[in-house]
Design an enzyme around this catalytic site. Structure first.
Site, short mmCIF file in Angstrom:
data_model
loop_
_atom_site.label_atom_id
_atom_site.label_comp_id
_atom_site.label_asym_id
_atom_site.label_seq_id
_atom_site.Cartn_x
_atom_site.Cartn_y
_atom_site.Cartn_z
N HIS A 1 -29.77 -1.35 -36.49
CA HIS A 1 -28.52 -0.91 -36.36
C HIS A 1 -27.91 -1.43 -37.64
O HIS A 1 -27.99 -2.41 -38.01
CB HIS A 1 -27.65 -1.23 -35.18
CG HIS A 1 -26.28 -0.57 -35.20
ND1 HIS A 1 -26.24 0.74 -35.17
CD2 HIS A 1 -25.28 -1.19 -35.02
CE1 HIS A 1 -24.59 0.92 -34.96
NE2 HIS A 1 -24.18 -0.16 -35.05
N CYS B 1 -25.89 5.70 -38.43
CA CYS B 1 -25.01 4.35 -38.61
C CYS B 1 -25.52 4.16 -40.02
O CYS B 1 -24.50 3.37 -40.73
CB CYS B 1 -25.34 3.13 -37.73
SG CYS B 1 -27.15 2.74 -37.47
#
Length: 437
Positions: free
Chosen positions: A379, A87
Site C-alpha cells: 500500500h 493508492c
C-alpha cells in the site's frame, strides 16, 4: 434568509462586456500569431508574458519571501478515494498538487489547451483536479476521470492491478509533457530537453556522463535530460563498496552510526566507475578501443528534484523488496554532485568545494512517498508539506497531521525536493534570485 449570494444582472453584464473588450485588446496587441482562446469552459486565456520593470525588480529584491500562511490554513488538504488498488496514483497526485510552482501555474489559470480533443487532455484534467483539491471542499475527491485518461494514454497502467508509484509518476509526466505544448520561443531555452512546457521547466534536469579513456585520458561528454534520479540501495544485487554513513554529515542527515543516507546514495551514484576490459569503447581522441571510466554528475539541476530508491528488485533468481532504512534530510545541498564540482572529487570521495556558501543548489523537502508491505501485497501513502513545518499524511481518503519525525523516520520510496532559490530567467536580471520559500 437562506444566506445565498444575490447577483446583480446589470453588474454581471457590464463585467462580461469589459472582460470581452479586454480580451479583444489583448488579442490585437499580442505578438503571438497562434493566439487562440481556450475552448474548454473554466480554463483561462493565455496571459501575456510578464516583462519585469525596474520597480518590480527592486520589489523582488527587497521582498524575496512569500506571504506568511496561518498554521490553521487547510485549503488544499483533500483526500482521494481509492478506486481499486489506485493508492499508487493517489500518492503521486498529492505530491504533484503540493508542488509549489506547479500549483501556482494551475491555480493562476495559465493552461491553454493545445489538444484537438480537449476532453482527452491530461493537462486539462490536472487543471480541473487542482481546482477541486483547492476548492475548500472537505469531502474526499473521486479522481475517476484522471484514472480513465491514464488508462487511455498509458495503457501499461490500465486495469485494477497494483502498479508502481514511480512508474506512474514517469508515465504521468510524459503524458503531461506531450499534452502541454510549450511556446516556440522557449525551444531555445536553457533546458536539456529543449522544451519550455511547464513540466520541463519544473522537473527536467541535465545528467552529464563523462567517459574517460584510460590510455590518452580523452573525455567524451554527453548530457541527457532526466526527470528523476534512481538510486541503488545497500543489500541490492549492485555492489556497495562504500561504508554507510561516511561523510554523510554534508547535508546534515540525522542518523545512528552505520545508517546509510541519501548523501551516501548520491555519492555512490556520482562516483567514477571502471567499465572493465569487457566493455572497451573506441576513444574519439586516440581512435583505438581502450578501457575507460564513466562518471555521472548533474549538469543542470531541476526546480524539483525527485529521488527514487530502488526498493523493488527483479532478478532471474528472485523478486523482493529491499527495506533498508535510508536517512534523508529536510534540506539538501546538491553542490557536491554538480559537474562543476567534479574537480573537487578525489577518487570518487566526496569533498565540498571551498567556500560553497551559495544557496542556488539547495533544496527543501516537500513530499515523501512510502510503500508498506511486500511486492505481492502493499500500500502506498505520502507525506506532504502543506506549508513551513506543517506536514500531513495522505492515506487515500484520510488525511492526518504528521510530525517532522514521522516524515524523517519513514522508509522512503520517492523523495521530492524543491529548490529554495529560483532564478528569474530574464537576461536583465540573471544575477537576481527570488526565494521560493
Amino acid at each position: 434568509m437562506c444566506k445565498d449570494y444575490v447577483y446583480d444582472k446589470d453588474i454581471e453584464q457590464i463585467a462580461k462586456e469589459e472582460q470581452g473588450e479586454a480580451l479583444r485588446l489583448q488579442a490585437s496587441t499580442s505578438t503571438d500569431v497562434s493566439y487562440q482562446p481556450c475552448s474548454v469552459p473554466g480554463l483561462g486565456e493565455k496571459y501575456p508574458t510578464w516583462e519585469t520593470t525596474k520597480p518590480e525588480l527592486e520589489l523582488l529584491g527587497h521582498n524575496p519571501r512569500r506571504r506568511r500562511i496561518a498554521s490553521s490554513f487547510t485549503i488544499g488538504l483533500r483526500g482521494l478515494i481509492n478506486l481499486g488498488n489506485t493508492c499508487f496514483m493517489n500518492c503521486i497526485v498529492q505530491a504533484l498538487t503540493h508542488t509549489p510552482i506547479l500549483r501556482d501555474f494551475f491555480l493562476s489559470d495559465r493552461h491553454r489547451c493545445e489538444m484537438p480533443s480537449p476532453e482527452l487532455c491530461l493537462v486539462c484534467e490536472m487543471s480541473s483536479l487542482f481546482r477541486e483539491l483547492y476548492s475548500g471542499n472537505p469531502s474526499p475527491h473521486v479522481p475517476y476521470k484522471l484514472l480513465h485518461l491514464v488508462w487511455i494514454h498509458a495503457r501499461h497502467l490500465a486495469g485494477y492491478r497494483q502498479q508502481d508509484a514511480h512508474e506512474f509518476l514517469i508515465a504521468a509526466l510524459d503524458v503531461l509533457h506531450r499534452h502541454c505544448k510549450g511556446d516556440e520561443v522557449g525551444k531555445a531555452a536553457n533546458n536539456p530537453n529543449h522544451c519550455n512546457c511547464i513540466i520541463d521547466q519544473i522537473f527536467t534536469g541535465g545528467l552529464q556522463s563523462d567517459v574517460t579513456c584510460q590510455a590518452c585520458h580523452g573525455v567524451s561528454t554527453t548530457i541527457d535530460p532526466c526527470w528523476d534520479i534512481s538510486l541503488d540501495l545497500p543489500g541490492s544485487c549492485a555492489s556497495w563498496p562504500m561504508s554507510p554513513g561516511r561523510e554523510s554529515s554534508v547535508n546534515g542527515e540525522s542518523h545512528v552510526p552505520g545508517t546509510t543516507t541519501l548523501t551516501d546514495c548520491l555519492r555512490r551514484f556520482t562516483r567514477p566507475e571502471h567499465l572493465g576490459s569487457s566493455a572497451k569503447i573506441k576513444c574519439g581522441s586516440c581512435q583505438s578501443y581502450q578501457e575507460s571510466t564513466k562518471q555521472l554528475t548533474m549538469n543542470k539541476l531541476p526546480v524539483v528534484a525527485c529521488f527514487h530508491f530502488k526498493r523493488f528488485e527483479h532478478s532471474a533468481k528472485q523478486r523482493r523488496k529491499i527495506t533498508t532504512y535510508i536517512s534523508f534530510p529536510l534540506e539538501l545541498d546538491m553542490t557536491p554532485f554538480m559537474a562543476s564540482s567534479k574537480e573537487s572529487r578525489l577518487n570518487g570521495q566526496l569533498q565540498l568545494p571551498t567556500g560553497s556558501g551559495t544557496d542556488e543548489n539547495k533544496y527543501s523537502l516537500f513530499a515523501v512517498v512510502n510503500h508498506q508491505g511486500t511486492l505481492e501485497s502493499g500500500h502506498y501513502t505520502s507525506f506532504i508539506r502543506h506549508h513551513k513545518d506543517q506536514w500531513f499524511k495522505c492515506d487515500d481518503a484520510v488525511i492526518t497531521k504528521a510530525s517532522i519525525k514521522d516524515v524523517l523516520d519513514s522508509e522512503g520510496y520517492l523523495l521530492f525536493y524543491h529548490k529554495q532559490v529560483l532564478e528569474h530567467e530574464s537576461e536583465k536580471v540573471k544575477e537576481m534570485n527570488t526565494q521560493a520559500y
